[in-house]
Design a protein around this motif. Sequence first.
Motif, PDB file in Angstrom:
ATOM      1  N   LEU A  45       0.827  -1.201   0.000  1.00 37.30           N
ATOM      2  CA  LEU A  45       0.000   0.000   0.000  1.00 37.30           C
ATOM      3  C   LEU A  45       0.866   1.258   0.000  1.00 37.30           C
ATOM      4  O   LEU A  45       0.599   2.216  -0.741  1.00 37.30           O
ATOM      5  CB  LEU A  45      -0.931   0.000   1.219  1.00 37.30           C
ATOM      6  CG  LEU A  45      -2.087  -1.003   1.197  1.00 37.30           C
ATOM      7  CD1 LEU A  45      -2.769  -1.050   2.558  1.00 37.30           C
ATOM      8  CD2 LEU A  45      -3.100  -0.642   0.121  1.00 37.30           C
ATOM      9  N   ALA A  46       1.909   1.252   0.832  1.00 38.15           N
ATOM     10  CA  ALA A  46       2.796   2.417   0.903  1.00 38.15           C
ATOM     11  C   ALA A  46       3.595   2.589  -0.383  1.00 38.15           C
ATOM     12  O   ALA A  46       3.735   3.705  -0.903  1.00 38.15           O
ATOM     13  CB  ALA A  46       3.737   2.265   2.098  1.00 38.15           C
ATOM     14  N   ALA A  47       4.129   1.488  -0.911  1.00 39.10           N
ATOM     15  CA  ALA A  47       4.965   1.561  -2.106  1.00 39.10           C
ATOM     16  C   ALA A  47       4.184   2.044  -3.321  1.00 39.10           C
ATOM     17  O   ALA A  47       4.652   2.894  -4.092  1.00 39.10           O
ATOM     18  CB  ALA A  47       5.594   0.202  -2.394  1.00 39.10           C
ATOM     19  N   VAL A  48       2.982   1.507  -3.504  1.00 37.84           N
ATOM     20  CA  VAL A  48       2.184   1.905  -4.662  1.00 37.84           C
ATOM     21  C   VAL A  48       1.759   3.367  -4.535  1.00 37.84           C
ATOM     22  O   VAL A  48       1.748   4.110  -5.527  1.00 37.84           O
ATOM     23  CB  VAL A  48       0.962   0.985  -4.824  1.00 37.84           C
ATOM     24  CG1 VAL A  48       0.053   1.478  -5.952  1.00 37.84           C
ATOM     25  CG2 VAL A  48       1.417  -0.447  -5.113  1.00 37.84           C
ATOM     26  N   ALA A  49       1.422   3.802  -3.325  1.00 46.06           N
ATOM     27  CA  ALA A  49       1.060   5.203  -3.134  1.00 46.06           C
ATOM     28  C   ALA A  49       2.213   6.119  -3.553  1.00 46.06           C
ATOM     29  O   ALA A  49       2.002   7.141  -4.214  1.00 46.06           O
ATOM     30  CB  ALA A  49       0.687   5.451  -1.670  1.00 46.06           C
ATOM     31  N   ALA A  50       3.436   5.745  -3.179  1.00 43.15           N
ATOM     32  CA  ALA A  50       4.594   6.552  -3.559  1.00 43.15           C
ATOM     33  C   ALA A  50       4.797   6.559  -5.064  1.00 43.15           C
ATOM     34  O   ALA A  50       5.062   7.604  -5.681  1.00 43.15           O
ATOM     35  CB  ALA A  50       5.839   6.028  -2.858  1.00 43.15           C
ATOM     36  N   CYS A  51       4.680   5.391  -5.672  1.00 46.60           N
ATOM     37  CA  CYS A  51       4.951   5.294  -7.111  1.00 46.60           C
ATOM     38  C   CYS A  51       3.874   5.977  -7.951  1.00 46.60           C
ATOM     39  O   CYS A  51       4.177   6.596  -8.977  1.00 46.60           O
ATOM     40  CB  CYS A  51       5.101   3.826  -7.506  1.00 46.60           C
ATOM     41  SG  CYS A  51       6.654   3.101  -6.946  1.00 46.60           S
ATOM     42  N   ARG A  52       2.632   5.885  -7.528  1.00 46.84           N
ATOM     43  CA  ARG A  52       1.586   6.579  -8.277  1.00 46.84           C
ATOM     44  C   ARG A  52       1.779   8.082  -8.179  1.00 46.84           C
ATOM     45  O   ARG A  52       1.557   8.820  -9.135  1.00 46.84           O
ATOM     46  CB  ARG A  52       0.198   6.168  -7.780  1.00 46.84           C
ATOM     47  CG  ARG A  52      -0.092   4.684  -7.970  1.00 46.84           C
ATOM     48  CD  ARG A  52      -1.568   4.372  -7.840  1.00 46.84           C
ATOM     49  NE  ARG A  52      -2.271   4.655  -9.101  1.00 46.84           N
ATOM     50  CZ  ARG A  52      -3.413   5.325  -9.182  1.00 46.84           C
ATOM     51  NH1 ARG A  52      -3.960   5.838  -8.093  1.00 46.84           N
ATOM     52  NH2 ARG A  52      -3.995   5.510 -10.339  1.00 46.84           N
ATOM     53  N   ARG A  53       2.232   8.580  -7.008  1.00 46.13           N
ATOM     54  CA  ARG A  53       2.523  10.004  -6.875  1.00 46.13           C
ATOM     55  C   ARG A  53       3.681  10.410  -7.791  1.00 46.13           C
ATOM     56  O   ARG A  53       3.697  11.504  -8.366  1.00 46.13           O
ATOM     57  CB  ARG A  53       2.848  10.346  -5.423  1.00 46.13           C
ATOM     58  CG  ARG A  53       3.239  11.799  -5.175  1.00 46.13           C
ATOM     59  CD  ARG A  53       2.167  12.790  -5.630  1.00 46.13           C
ATOM     60  NE  ARG A  53       2.529  14.150  -5.266  1.00 46.13           N
ATOM     61  CZ  ARG A  53       2.038  14.790  -4.209  1.00 46.13           C
ATOM     62  NH1 ARG A  53       1.173  14.179  -3.420  1.00 46.13           N
ATOM     63  NH2 ARG A  53       2.411  16.024  -3.947  1.00 46.13           N
ATOM     64  N   ALA A  54       4.651   9.508  -7.938  1.00 46.57           N
ATOM     65  CA  ALA A  54       5.813   9.794  -8.787  1.00 46.57           C
ATOM     66  C   ALA A  54       5.493   9.708 -10.274  1.00 46.57           C
ATOM     67  O   ALA A  54       6.308  10.113 -11.105  1.00 46.57           O
ATOM     68  CB  ALA A  54       6.955   8.832  -8.444  1.00 46.57           C
ATOM     69  N   GLY A  55       4.342   9.152 -10.607  1.00 45.50           N
ATOM     70  CA  GLY A  55       3.953   9.058 -12.006  1.00 45.50           C
ATOM     71  C   GLY A  55       4.255   7.741 -12.671  1.00 45.50           C
ATOM     72  O   GLY A  55       4.213   7.634 -13.905  1.00 45.50           O
TER      73      GLY A  55
END
Length: 457
Positions: free
Chosen positions: A292-302
């Motif tokens: 959950l944390a990793a995907v949230a970061a990556c989606r924010r990064a584009g």
Amino acid sequence: MALAVILGGGESGYGSAVLARAKGYDVLLSDAGAVKEPYRSRLLAQGLAFEEGGHSVERILEAELVVKSPGIPETAPVVQAIRERGIPVISEIELAGRYLAPHTRTVCITGSNGKTTTTTLIHEMMRRGGFRAELAGNIGRSLALQVAETEAAEQPDWYVIELSSFQLDGMYDFRADIALLLNITPDHLDRYDHRMENYVASKFRITRNLRPEDLFIYNGEDPETLAYLPEFAAGVEASRLAFYAKDLPKGKGGGVHTAVYDAAAGLMRWGTFAFPAAEMRLRGLHNVANVLAAVAACRRAGVPDEAIERTLREFGGVEHRLEPVAVVDGVEYINDSKATNVDSVWYALQAMTRPTVWIAGGTDKGNDYAPLMPLVREHVKAVVCLGLDNAKLVRSFTGVVPVYDTASLASALAACREVAEPGDTVLLSPACASFDLFRNYEDRGAQFKQAVRNLIP
């Protein structure tokens, strides 16, 4: 020429020495012990001045800047002398951050547990998404060395940086573009005057200098994080995203975005994006939180959703964290040597689906084993203690399940072979540091894996 002193001759120290010289400092690397290979040979090849087996304190106190490696405590006499002189003491990450290229951004991950898995997962997602991304910090090559060896124009789009509390302690002006705080459980309290609030304050340093356009991701279910959030994150200007692996948030608001695991539907959700948990290779509730944390970061990064989905289907985890080793005589062996505290073991035992022989022990950190008792009663058929002083473990679990007291890996595996039956699992998940019998947790895990493989007929 201004003098920069580097305390410690490992990966962090060597990288700091190379970068400091590249930026015009006169450099002295000083180590209280022996500088180990390959760093000793590299220092000699680079012509970098170093000393080992002690510190030249008078020379060190001439420094304009001191870069302290994370393994050196504040109580070390040389550090206290430097502090008394008023010389700035920073971390390798702080030094490297001063020379990041304008186009390079950082996603920084800290927490008592899950850092390496989450960091590696973010890196994999970014690389699959076509980003130029590199690992740094507590994993991979030191950030300072990478910055020293890379022209500014050639620096990557992102550095994905795993940060321990010790690394965060020496950071002042460094800033993350995306900061993740996965959880906070008691650990390393001997370095923080045995005061939990001091350790928590170190973890919250990941939020330093965040701007309104940055993102702070935190665990919305972690009691320590939530208890200290009003105090330590009161002035954080970044937008926030909380993740929930156990329960859907109820009545959460205040502009806090969420990433959640909907257990009833079997889906992990990030806004309009969802992914079935059953399709992940990673297992266990703790890994749901990490994802959950990793995907949230990556989606924010584009990072494109397609790259995220493919990574989740293919990524099997990191070495020494719930790592399957082999099945011998019908018994599954799992290497979880990276579990060096009680909270990590809680998640490991929670993930077990078969009767488990649990190998625990090592250098105790003042552990309280009480939180493990319900899981031990539910999943564990025997505890095999592996360490030079197992009295606390033996005392804690005697009368709960059978307990075996061993002082070597060979005798521990022999005990496991005696009690484990086909269909069982043998889990090395120590809850302790490794320094009584091994060099570090990697050495412990590697020896365990080799010993298990030697059992294969």
